[in-house]
Design a protein around this motif. Structure first.
Motif, mmCIF file in Angstrom:
data_model
loop_
_atom_site.group_PDB
_atom_site.id
_atom_site.type_symbol
_atom_site.label_atom_id
_atom_site.label_comp_id
_atom_site.label_asym_id
_atom_site.label_seq_id
_atom_site.Cartn_x
_atom_site.Cartn_y
_atom_site.Cartn_z
ATOM 1 N N GLU A 197 -39.822 33.031 86.443
ATOM 2 C CA GLU A 197 -38.775 32.927 85.424
ATOM 3 C C GLU A 197 -38.944 33.970 84.313
ATOM 4 N N LEU A 198 -40.176 34.415 84.133
ATOM 5 C CA LEU A 198 -40.436 35.373 83.050
ATOM 6 C C LEU A 198 -39.955 36.785 83.384
ATOM 7 N N PRO A 237 -35.383 38.213 78.284
ATOM 8 C CA PRO A 237 -35.089 39.292 77.342
ATOM 9 C C PRO A 237 -36.372 39.808 76.685
ATOM 10 N N SER A 238 -36.406 41.099 76.416
ATOM 11 C CA SER A 238 -37.597 41.697 75.810
ATOM 12 C C SER A 238 -37.532 41.568 74.290
ATOM 13 N N ILE A 239 -38.659 41.220 73.707
ATOM 14 C CA ILE A 239 -38.708 41.082 72.240
ATOM 15 C C ILE A 239 -38.404 42.422 71.564
ATOM 16 N N LEU A 240 -38.690 43.518 72.266
ATOM 17 C CA LEU A 240 -38.489 44.836 71.665
ATOM 18 C C LEU A 240 -37.010 45.107 71.365
ATOM 19 N N HIS A 282 -44.142 41.539 77.676
ATOM 20 C CA HIS A 282 -44.503 40.123 77.850
ATOM 21 C C HIS A 282 -45.834 39.765 77.208
ATOM 22 N N LEU A 283 -46.485 40.764 76.631
ATOM 23 C CA LEU A 283 -47.799 40.489 76.038
ATOM 24 C C LEU A 283 -47.619 39.787 74.693
ATOM 25 N N VAL A 284 -48.112 38.534 74.593
ATOM 26 C CA VAL A 284 -47.963 37.812 73.322
ATOM 27 C C VAL A 284 -49.304 37.385 72.732
ATOM 28 N N ARG A 285 -50.373 37.396 73.521
ATOM 29 C CA ARG A 285 -51.710 36.987 73.076
ATOM 30 C C ARG A 285 -51.734 35.486 72.751
#
Ligand SMILES: [Zn+2]
Ligand SMILES: [Zn+2]
Length: 416
Positions: free
Chosen positions: A217-218, A222-225, A255-258
């Motif tokens: 699903e990921l 939508p991209s945060i950028l 997709h990197l959110v830490r």
């Protein structure tokens, strides 16, 4: 008799491995100091609520993995699970901001998480980290990345790459979170049970889910950028430009959110793709100092996992201190032997010695097993002749050294 063993998830580091640890530590310390960082040492034991506030009370670290207990007075304390919360506390408590516009700290030491032990993951593990307080320019973000890049190159770590993303500021993050809540709600039936709960409370956590359904699903999320406000977008663009200009190996990873709540704007991880592990991670935390009761001061930093870096460092790249195996034969040679050893230590020539009564053959076999390149032999014969024997263990050759010139000769031949 009961034999004690290590607690689960703990590890002993023995002499074969410790040289690698010390090498990694010294490279990180040297690189940081060259960039003007100063060490800070905070206590390992802290008020447990420091971490709830600093890391976020709904993170896995705080909810499941803290080593927490009550001390004898009933205070609720915890072993630190990471370094940043303590450094921020010390920064605020000691009012460092009142004397320094920009404060650069590095820290090193053990951290504790009651996690399920697995390969490369221990309950006591070691982190080296840096924090810069007071700077909001993306050049500070770039500096933290440079400290890692220089260090990993010096350690000759192969194929490491920086995954870079931005999480935006409070304003644009909020817009994005609403957007992905909508996205997840439409696909709620395709998410695992944990993630269904995460949607409303903390939808960014879905990004770290290992479930394959959630991962699918990921892919189209939508991209945060695309949601960054102008200031955040500009910050990100400048950083990317710097990375390109100075040939830092990076990839943009939307997709990197830490796993930690406190990040704003830049987040990054250093990934070794061949091994499929992250060896360092960090980012900007512009609200944390304020959220922990301090003034409104921006900050950025990273933490590197030393336990994970150790297997990536080739033992061949590490210079060991070579010691000479010193053989004393016979009771009468012992005191003379000690006199010579004291002179050698003063001259910084390393020695290793077995004081037990053994014959030459036994001693040489021990030296061989230890992999010694050189032996010194001192028996009653040698004392009478006022000489020492220096033996090359690799080719078996040996020479006599005169007592009055032996220190210089040893230095010359052994090159220590
Ligand atoms: Zn923003
Ligand atoms: Zn999931």
């Amino acid at each position: 008799m009961e034999i004690f063993t290590r607690l689960r998830g703990m590890k002993d580091i023995l002499s074969e491995e410790i040289e690698i640890w010390k090498k990694i530590e010294s490279v990180f310390i040297e690189t940081s100091e060259l960039f003007g960082f100063k060490e800070i040492r905070t206590p390992i034991l802290e008020n447990k609520y420091l971490f709830e506030r600093g890391i976020g009370s709904n993170t896995d670290i705080v909810m499941k993995e803290m080593y927490e207990f009550k001390d004898k007075k009933g205070r609720e304390v915890a072993l630190r699970p990471e370094g940043t919360a303590s450094v921020v506390r010390a920064y605020i408590e000691n009012r460092v901001y009142s004397t320094k516009k920009i404060a650069r700290f590095y820290y090193y030491g053990p951290m504790f998480r009651y996690d399920r032990p697995q390969k490369g993951r221990y309950r006591q593990f070691y982190q080296f980290g840096i924090e810069i307080f007071g700077g909001k320019s993306p050049f500070f973000d770039f500096e933290t990345i440079q400290v890692l890049d220089f260090s990993f190159k010096k350690l000759r770590i192969e194929n490491f790459v920086f995954y870079i993303n931005s999480l935006g500021c409070k304003t644009c993050k909020k817009v994005y979170i609403e957007e992905i809540k909508k996205y997840f709600r439409e696909r709620v039936n395709n998410l695992c049970e944990d993630c269904r709960r995460r949607i409303e409370k903390n939808p960014l956590r879905v990004f770290d889910c290992k479930n394959s359904m959630c991962k699918t699903e990921l892919k189209n999320i939508p991209s945060i950028l695309d949601f960054l406000c102008e200031e955040c977008k500009n910050h990100f663009d400048v950083l990317i430009e710097l990375l390109s200009k100075f040939n830092i190996n990076y990839k943009i990873a939307p997709h990197l959110v830490r796993g930690l709540d406190y990040y704003t704007k830049t987040v990054f991880e250093v990934f070794v793709e061949k091994e499929d592990i992250a060896i360092a991670g960090g980012g900007r935390y512009d609200d944390l100092v304020h959220d922990m009761g301090g003034p409104d001061i921006p900050a950025v930093g990273f933490a590197a996992g030393i336990d994970r870096i150790v297997p990536l460092v080739n033992q061949k790249n590490i210079k060991k201190i070579e010691t000479i195996y010193f053989i004393i034969l016979g009771e009468k040679a012992k005191i003379k032997g000690l006199e010579i050893i004291r002179k050698m230590i003063e001259e910084k020539i390393g020695i290793e010695i077995d004081y037990e009564e053994r014959n030459l053959k036994e001693h040489l076999s021990i030296a061989n097993k230890l992999g010694k390149k050189w032996c010194i032999i001192l028996g009653e014969n040698e004392i009478e002749k006022k000489v020492l024997i220096l033996k090359n263990m690799e080719d078996g050759s040996q020479i006599e050294l005169k007592e009055d010139t032996m220190i210089e000769k040893i230095k010359e031949i052994v090159k220590c």
